[in-house]
Structure formats: structure tokens, C-alpha cells
Design a protein around this motif. Structure first.
Motif, mmCIF file in Angstrom:
data_model
loop_
_atom_site.group_PDB
_atom_site.id
_atom_site.type_symbol
_atom_site.label_atom_id
_atom_site.label_comp_id
_atom_site.label_asym_id
_atom_site.label_seq_id
_atom_site.Cartn_x
_atom_site.Cartn_y
_atom_site.Cartn_z
ATOM 1 N N VAL A 1 57.067 -3.846 19.801
ATOM 2 C CA VAL A 1 57.471 -4.476 20.978
ATOM 3 C C VAL A 1 58.861 -4.369 20.791
ATOM 4 C CG1 VAL A 1 58.418 -5.404 22.939
ATOM 5 C CG2 VAL A 1 56.131 -6.136 21.361
ATOM 6 N N GLU B 1 48.982 -2.744 21.885
ATOM 7 C CA GLU B 1 48.069 -3.847 20.435
ATOM 8 C C GLU B 1 47.918 -3.294 19.170
ATOM 9 O OE1 GLU B 1 45.710 -6.292 22.583
ATOM 10 O OE2 GLU B 1 46.790 -6.464 24.643
ATOM 11 N N ARG C 1 58.402 -14.648 19.421
ATOM 12 C CA ARG C 1 58.550 -13.258 19.149
ATOM 13 C C ARG C 1 58.727 -12.884 17.645
ATOM 14 N NH1 ARG C 1 62.998 -12.505 23.671
ATOM 15 N NH2 ARG C 1 63.035 -14.221 23.858
ATOM 16 N N THR D 1 44.902 -8.173 25.233
ATOM 17 C CA THR D 1 45.155 -8.953 25.564
ATOM 18 C C THR D 1 45.121 -9.611 27.037
ATOM 19 O OG1 THR D 1 47.485 -9.158 24.432
ATOM 20 C CG2 THR D 1 47.871 -10.497 26.801
ATOM 21 N N LEU E 1 54.863 -9.745 19.628
ATOM 22 C CA LEU E 1 54.806 -10.704 20.363
ATOM 23 C C LEU E 1 53.511 -11.388 20.758
ATOM 24 C CD1 LEU E 1 56.464 -11.544 23.491
ATOM 25 C CD2 LEU E 1 54.819 -9.484 24.366
ATOM 26 N N GLY F 1 62.251 -6.319 21.595
ATOM 27 C CA GLY F 1 61.627 -7.286 22.765
ATOM 28 C C GLY F 1 62.359 -8.350 22.252
ATOM 29 N N LEU G 1 60.395 -9.872 29.530
ATOM 30 C CA LEU G 1 59.722 -8.927 29.404
ATOM 31 C C LEU G 1 58.088 -8.111 30.083
ATOM 32 C CD1 LEU G 1 58.716 -10.985 26.191
ATOM 33 C CD2 LEU G 1 59.459 -8.887 26.109
ATOM 34 N N ALA H 1 56.274 -4.403 27.286
ATOM 35 C CA ALA H 1 54.656 -4.638 25.479
ATOM 36 C C ALA H 1 53.655 -4.066 25.808
ATOM 37 C CB ALA H 1 55.458 -6.054 25.469
ATOM 38 N N LYS I 1 51.335 -8.585 20.919
ATOM 39 C CA LYS I 1 51.420 -6.870 21.576
ATOM 40 C C LYS I 1 52.561 -6.330 20.190
ATOM 41 C CE LYS I 1 50.103 -6.333 25.692
ATOM 42 N NZ LYS I 1 48.914 -5.107 26.164
ATOM 43 N N VAL J 1 54.642 -7.042 30.325
ATOM 44 C CA VAL J 1 53.278 -7.112 29.662
ATOM 45 C C VAL J 1 52.257 -6.756 30.247
ATOM 46 C CG1 VAL J 1 52.249 -8.924 27.877
ATOM 47 C CG2 VAL J 1 54.579 -9.153 28.204
ATOM 48 N N SER J 2 51.416 -5.518 30.076
ATOM 49 C CA SER J 2 50.135 -5.608 30.143
ATOM 50 C C SER J 2 48.641 -6.749 29.425
ATOM 51 C CB SER J 2 49.674 -3.443 29.531
ATOM 52 O OG SER J 2 49.369 -4.110 28.061
#
Lengths: 382, 399
Positions: free
Chosen positions: A157, A127, A196, A139, A210, A160, A166, A124, A154, A168-169
Motif C-alpha cells: 500500500v 493483495e 500496518r 479481503t 495492511l 499507507g 485508507l 489499498a 492488503k 480499501v477494496s
């Protein structure tokens, strides 16, 4: 110069083609998609048994040690079958991110299970405001004592909603568009605060929006270096984008072949449609577009793990741009040449068209990649 | 040469605006803006049909004696432009714009008295039985047979891509009454009650999951010969007459409304710190399409002037079809690029306007992908664009 496949690659190609032929006909695919999850766990186990889930991972990590060319061979063949299993999301996105940025503990915890087909994972990184750009990250992840707290959302995804894990950045420093200050986190999907909203894609895959609200994670949830995650993300996205180009080429080849068959067989005005010159030329263009995309998909695979970032990005962006444009042309013309029946849900034609359309919307559209390609010109002499 | 309307025409324009203001409800407008198919759903179409009928504007081109409005081409142009700008539904054409004019032109007095009032009242819903599995572009090769038996015909065969057959209680068909001579010469135009024994309708779902078209099967269906319009063998003449009605028309204003919708969408779509309206590539693509729509608008006015002068349209009707269909496709394709990652989004629920709550928080996004997918049909139906270009080429080359 050598474009031939190795013996191993040829065997891989044959086994994937045989699988598609025997187990993934258009009718079988329809039954698979009727599963509540939208794909088949049984097929997923088959993928694991055949080693496809372990293909692109180092032998040291328990993988088969395959590279992007092996992935190209596999995805091109799977592209003909229009598979709906979460292979790209789990293996090429989340899996490769773990393999590349994760430490030994994380790999031991997640990667082995992933390759055995026991763990589904998703990456994920996009954005809503950033659209196709992985460097737009709002985020936030804040350090609270020994743990992390994540807040944000996010978008789009891929797979997802069915993922157990997950990746995630999130931003650990800086403002939304800064390359520095992005970090990657591994979040078990059942962590409190993770929500989600699932949705379907036009080509039969699943995705989700997400939301992370006060998600509390242990310190070891951080994957890779703090503040220095973007290059890891971009490397993974590029390798996966190269694979999508191969998938698109597989779909285009199938569509060109199916359309040619139809033109030979369908008669109007007392002759096969294949006898009309305007349609012959259209077929010629479809064929040329497919080969254009194929050449660049090969280029992208050859440079997908290049140490030289600019070279890698140029090759992948050229290929993804071309796959998007060619895919659009081939998909639209295949429908047009089939006439009314091309619009119906009953033929595979429309489903290839939708797959090609969706591939362009994933991991950077043709427009986005064209912009990136233009920003990395080869220096002009003099 | 000027583009100004006369005082009378401006007065008519004011009437149309007043009508739209009072009759076009927000619910109807929203339903139109969330319709990804060629025609709006039946409930929406019926409501608008009734409102137009009450005002006497349902059948703009029918003579007054049959309940039509007898508009001039310019009045029609004004209505279409105002309705498109306001976001009003289009009427379903199979009754009012297709079979109606054929009955008026070729039908007997008894047939006119029977069918025309029921089209206006909405009592009858029509569908069109032309294409067959083996007869698409080559329509004259159609095989559905009507064989005389006493006062009746026995009809056997099948029709394909029949829009709204699942709603219709009547179908107008091209059927083969003779296999002598040229294929066109053996075709007749027949009205068939959809409730007749032997008729079955199979839905055909489109690649976007919408159900708009069907296949209709005829198995020994008994149809009174009195339901034939014109003489035996006159069907092709009726069909050509009808096709000209289908091809003529005003599309530029609907396309301009799409241009404006896309501009609005670009303004509302965030792109980093900015919005998509600041994306030079998308903005210029939209502008280039708007220029073509503007050109189409003037071309449509030129064709209307020709019609007003009593001249038949030449290659223009084919040019208009190619142009509006390809513009519509280009605009829905641009919408996909505006949607970006959400171009892959699929909302399975139908109708979209009846859904409560939207996964992505912006209901417009649910329409974009199915609209793009379904609009591929625009260059296929009503004569494929390849056939249209053949016609244009023939007239251009004089061959």
C-alpha cells in the motif's frame, strides 16, 4: 492534431520546474528524506498552496478541474525532481477514488481536507496472491446489522503507513477473482483492528502491508455502489498509471541529459567518452527509448478518462509497458555509462535508476500491462 | 571427446562433497543466500577461509611449497561446481587469488616468506589499489606517485573503488615511479601497510545502501622500497598477469545455483490460484537463461582444457567475463520480475542475515532489490564490458 500545451499548462509546467529547481535539488532532497516520515510536511503544504493537490478534481468538488494532460505536465516535471511526497498515493489514487465514487457527504468530509493538505490518504487494493491484479480480492466485508465488518490483508500500500484515511477494496460477494462483488470502503487509519507494517521503497517512498482484523465500520463507510466497485478502482488505477508514465518520462529525460553531460566531460584514453562510437550509439538508444515512452505517455493521458474502457486500457497498458521497458534500459545504461560512480549513492544517477525501477513495480508491471494489452486486440478485418 | 571425469577426479569430487557436508554450516549457507554484495561480509569470509585453510584447500592454485593445493584446472572446476551447488561462500580474492600469485611469480624469496603465510593464516587482509578518480578504463593513466626518498618511497595520490579497504591492513597498489616513455612503463607494483601514517579511508555507499568499496587517500605515506614487487616499471606486467587470474575462473555453477534459487522462488510465489512457476513468460525467460548458463559451463570446460594443455586463453577470457556478468544481471533482473510489486521493497538493515524478523514474511525478498542494483557493477568492474568487447572485436577482426 495539436501537441502544444495550453497557456495554463505552460504556466503549471514552469511553476513545477521552478519548484524542482529551487526547492528540490539533490542535496535538498536528501535533507527532506532524513525527516522521520521520509518526506516533508512543509513541502506538502507548499504543494497545497500551489494548488497541485487540487489539480485533478472537478471544480464542483472544489478542485481546479484539471484533466490527465495537466497531471502529465505536473508529474513529468516532478519526475525530474524525484519527489518523495505522497502525491500519487493521496491525490491520484485515494483522492481520485473518493472524487469518483464517493457521495457528497464523503467528499465534503474528506476531499476538501485532502486538497488543503490536511489529510493524507492511501488506496489499498492489491493483495499478495493477486500481485498486480486489482480484481483478486480475498479481503471480506460482511454486513452486520447497520455496520460492516472487514477482515483480510492488503499488500504494497503506497504511503499507507502515513495515511489518515485508507480506501480499501473488499469482497461483499463472490469468490476472489470474480469482477462482481468488490466494494470500496473508507477506513480512518486509527480504527481498531487496523494494523500496518511499514516499509521503505528503494526510491525513497514509504509503503506498508495492511491487516484488517474484525474492523467495524459504520454503514456509510461504503464508498460507491455495493458489489460494483471494481470498475471504479480500475478507472482510478489507470489514470494514476498514466501519471506514473509521465513521471518515468521526466526521470528518463533527466537521466539522458545527465549522462550526455558526463560523456562530454569525462576523458579516458586522451579523449572525451562522447568520442567513442559505441557510447554514442548507446546514447542514441537511450534517447529513442525516452521518446518511445513519451509518445505513449501522451497517448495514455489523452485516453485516461475515456468512456470506452477498452480504449483506455489499451492506451494505458501500452504506455505503462513501454515506460517499464524503456525505464529499465535508460536506467541501466545511465549507470553503465557512468562506470563505478554510477553505482554510488553520491550521484543522482543511481537515484533516478531506482525511481525508474520502482515505477515499473507500481500499478502493474510491464509484464502485467503487456498481458492486458494483448487481451484487448483491435479486431482484424475480414 | 567426452565430459566424464577420471577415476581420480571422481575420488576428489567425493572428498569435496564430504568436506562441504561437514564444514558448510546452515548459518554459513544462509548468510551466503542473503548476501546482496559482490563478496560476503568479513565474518562469514573469515570463517570459511579458516575452514578451507585447515583442509589445505585455501589456495588451490599456489604451489605446494608455499602452502597451496596445486590443483589441476579440473580439480578447481570440480571444487567450484560442488561449492556453488552446496551454497558455500566464495573466498575473498584480494589476498589468495590476486596479490598471492603476483608475489609467487614476481616476488623475492624474502617477500614470499613474509607475506604468503600471513595470507593463508588470515593474519593479513588485502585490498587492491588500482582505479583512480581519473583512471578507470584507462588504467595506465594513473597518477598516484611514489617518489624515492632514501630507502623509502613517498606515496601521494588516491585510489578509488577499493573493495574492503575498511577491513584491510595491507593494500597492493599500482603507483607511478616514472613519467618517462609510455604511461605503462612508469608503473610499479607496491605493497603498502594500511596502518602507515598518511593513509585515510573514506567509505563509499552503493545505491543499495551497502558499504563494500572505499576511496583511499595517500598523503606523504612512507613505504620501504623493499615493499616493491619486481623491478621499478614492472608494475604493468604484474597487473596484466593478475588480471588474467581475475578473468579466468569458473562462474557457471554459481549462475546455475541462481537459476535454481529462482525456480524455487517461483514455486513458492503464489499467483492467484496458481504459483509463478505456471507463468509461461517467466518460466521461458528462466529456461532461456538456463540454456545460456549451460553453454557457459561447457565453454568454461573448453577454456580449462586449453589451460591444462598449456595454451594461453585468447579472446575467451574476455568472452567469459562478458557472459557471466550479463547472465548475472539478467538473472537478478528476472528475480525483480518474480518479486513483482515487492521489487520496490527496500530493507535498510545490514547484514541481512543478522536481521531478526522480516517485514514481508519471506527473507529472500529483502535480498532481491539490492542484489539487482549492486549487480549493475558486474559489467563495470574488472574491465568494463565495452573494453572486453573491444578486445574480442580486435581478436576476431585480427586488426
Amino acid at each position: 492534431m495539436d501537441f502544444s500545451l495550453t497557456e495554463e499548462q505552460r504556466l503549471l509546467q514552469e511553476s513545477v520546474q521552478r519548484f524542482v529547481q529551487d526547492s528540490y535539488s539533490f542535496e535538498q532532497r536528501r535533507a527532506i528524506m532524513a525527516n522521520p516520515e521520509g518526506f516533508s510536511r512543509e513541502v506538502w503544504s507548499q504543494f497545497a498552496e500551489m494548488g497541485w493537490l487540487a489539480l485533478p478534481f472537478d471544480e464542483a468538488d472544489g478542485g481546479l478541474g484539471g484533466g490527465p494532460v495537466d497531471t502529465l505536465v505536473m508529474l513529468e516535471a516532478l519526475g525530474e525532481g524525484l519527489v518523495v511526497e505522497p502525491l500519487v498515493a493521496t491525490v491520484l489514487l485515494a483522492g481520485r477514488a473518493l472524487a469518483q465514487a464517493g457521495d457528497d457527504t464523503q467528499k465534503a468530509e474528506w476531499l476538501a481536507a485532502l486538497m488543503e493538505g490536511r489529510l493524507l490518504a492511501a488506496l489499498a487494493v492489491y493483495e499478495r496472491r493477486g500481485r498486480h491484479a486489482p480484481d483478486w480480492v480475498e479481503t471480506r466485508a460482511a454486513r452486520v446489522g447497520d455496520s460492516w465488518r472487514l477482515d483480510g490483508s492488503k499488500s504494497a500500500v503506497l504511503h499507507g503507513a502515513c495515511a489518515d484515511l485508507l480506501l480499501v477494496s473488499a469482497r461483499t460477494a463472490g469468490s476472489p477473482e470474480e469482477p462482481k462483488g468488490i466494494s470500496l470502503f473508507a477506513i480512518p487509519a486509527d480504527t481498531p483492528g487496523v494494523s500496518r507494517t511499514p516499509w521503505q521503497t528503494i526510491d525513497g517512498l514509504q509503503a506498508c502491508e495492511l491487516t484488517l482484523e474484525a474492523v467495524k465500520l459504520p454503514g456509510e463507510a461504503l464508498v460507491g455502489e455495493q458489489d460494483d466497485g471494481l470498475w471504479q478502482v480500475e478507472t482510478v488505477l489507470d489514470e494514476a498509471a498514466a501519471a506514473l508514465c509521465a513521471e518515468a518520462v521526466g526521470a528518463m529525460s533527466a537521466l539522458t541529459r545527465i549522462t550526455a553531460d558526463y560523456l562530454r566531460q569525462r576523458k579516458q584514453f586522451g579523449q572525451p567518452l562522447a568520442a567513442f562510437q559505441v557510447l554514442q550509439h548507446r546514447m542514441a538508444d537511450m534517447s529513442m527509448e525516452t521518446e518511445r515512452a513519451r509518445s505513449l505517455a501522451i497517448l495514455a493521458a489523452l485516453y485516461a478518462r475515456s468512456e470506452d474502457t477498452a480504449t483506455r486500457e489499451r492506451a494505458v497498458s501500452a504506455a505503462k509497458f513501454q515506460a517499464g521497458r524503456s525505464g529499465r534500459f535508460v536506467g541501466q545504461q545511465a549507470v553503465q555509462l557512468h562506470g563505478g560512480i554510477g553505482i554510488s549513492d553520491e550521484l543522482s544517477v543511481g537515484h533516478y535508476f531506482k525511481r525508474l525501477t520502482a515505477l515499473d513495480a507500481r500499478l502493474g508491471s510491464a509484464d502485467w500491462h503487456l498481458t492486458r494489452f494483448a487481451a484487448r486486440p483491435v479486431a482484424v478485418a475480414g | 571427446m567426452d565430459l566424464q571425469f577420471s577415476a581420480e577426479e571422481r575420488a576428489f569430487q567425493r572428498d569435496v562433497r564430504e568436506f562441504l557436508e561437514s564444514e558448510l554450516t546452515p548459518e554459513l549457507k544462509r548468510a551466503v543466500s542473503l548476501t546482496p554484495t559482490v563478496f560476503v561480509e568479513k565474518d562469514i569470509a573469515d570463517e570459511w577461509h579458516a575452514r578451507l585453510n585447515r583442509r589445505g584447500w585455501l589456495a588451490p592454485l599456489w604451489p605446494k611449497q608455499y602452502g597451496g593445493a596445486e590443483w589441476t584446472p579440473v580439480q578447481q572446476f570440480i571444487y567450484e561446481s560442488e561449492a556453488a551447488r552446496a551454497g558455500a561462500p566464495t573466498t575473498i580474492p584480494m589476498g589468495v587469488r590476486m596479490v598471492g600469485p603476483v608475489i609467487i611469480r614476481f616476488g623475492s624469496e624474502a617477500q614470499k616468506a613474509c607475506y604468503l603465510p600471513r595470507i593463508l593464516s588470515g593474519e593479513d587482509t588485502w585490498c587492491q589499489g588500482y582505479s583512480e578518480p581519473g583512471s578507470g578504463s584507462d588504467l595506465a593513466s594513473l597518477k598516484t606517485r611514489a617518489e624515492p626518498e632514501g630507502e623509502d618511497y613517498l606515496v601521494n595520490g588516491t585510489k578509488l573503488w577499493t573493495t574492503h579497504a575498511h577491513y584491510a591492513n595491507w593494500i597492493f597498489c599500482l603507483v607511478r615511479t616514472s613519467s618517462e616513455g609510455r604511461p605503462q612503463a612508469g608503473i610499479s607494483f607496491l605493497l603498502i601497510d594500511m596502518n602507515s601514517p598518511g593513509i585515510s579511508v573514506t567509505p563509499i555507499r552503493s545505491l543499495s545502501g551497502d558499504h563494500e568499496v572505499n576511496q583511499v587517500f595517500f598523503d606523504n605515506v612512507r613505504v620501504p622500497q623493499a615493499n616493491r614487487i619486481g623491478d621499478e616499471g614492472q608494475g604493468w606486467t604484474c597487473a596484466k598477469f593478475l588480471l588474467e587470474h581475475e578473468r579466468g575462473g569458473v562462474f557457471s555453477h554459481r549462475l546455475m545455483a541462481m537459476v535454481q534459487e529462482l525456480r524455487r522462488l517461483m514455486i513458492d510465489t503464489p499467483d492467484g490460484e496458481a504459483t509463478l512457476l505456471e507463468d509461461a513468460r517467466l518460466r521461458e525467460r528462466l529456461a532461456a537463461l538456463e540454456v545460456r548458463v549451460l553453454s557457459l559451463e561447457i565453454t568454461e570446460m573448453r577454456v580449462l582444457s586449453k589451460l591444462r594443455a598449456g595454451d594461453p586463453p585468447g579472446a575467451e577470457s574476455s568472452m567469459l567475463k562478458v557472459e557471466w556478468s550479463e547472465l548475472q544481471q539478467a538473472l537478478t533482473e528476472l528475480a525483480m520480475d518474480i518479486a513483482g510489486p515487492y521489487a520496490q521493497f527496500f530493507e535498510p538493515g545490514r547484514p541481512l542475515y543478522a536481521l531478526a524478523g522480516h517485514t514481508l514474511g519471506d527473507e529472500r525478498l529483502a535480498r532481491i532489490p539490492p542484489d539487482y542494483l549492486n549487480t549493475r557493477a558486474a559489467s563495470i568492474f574488472a574491465g568494463t564490458n565495452e573494453i572486453q568487447r573491444n578486445i574480442i572485436a580486435r581478436l576476431t577482426l585480427g586488426a
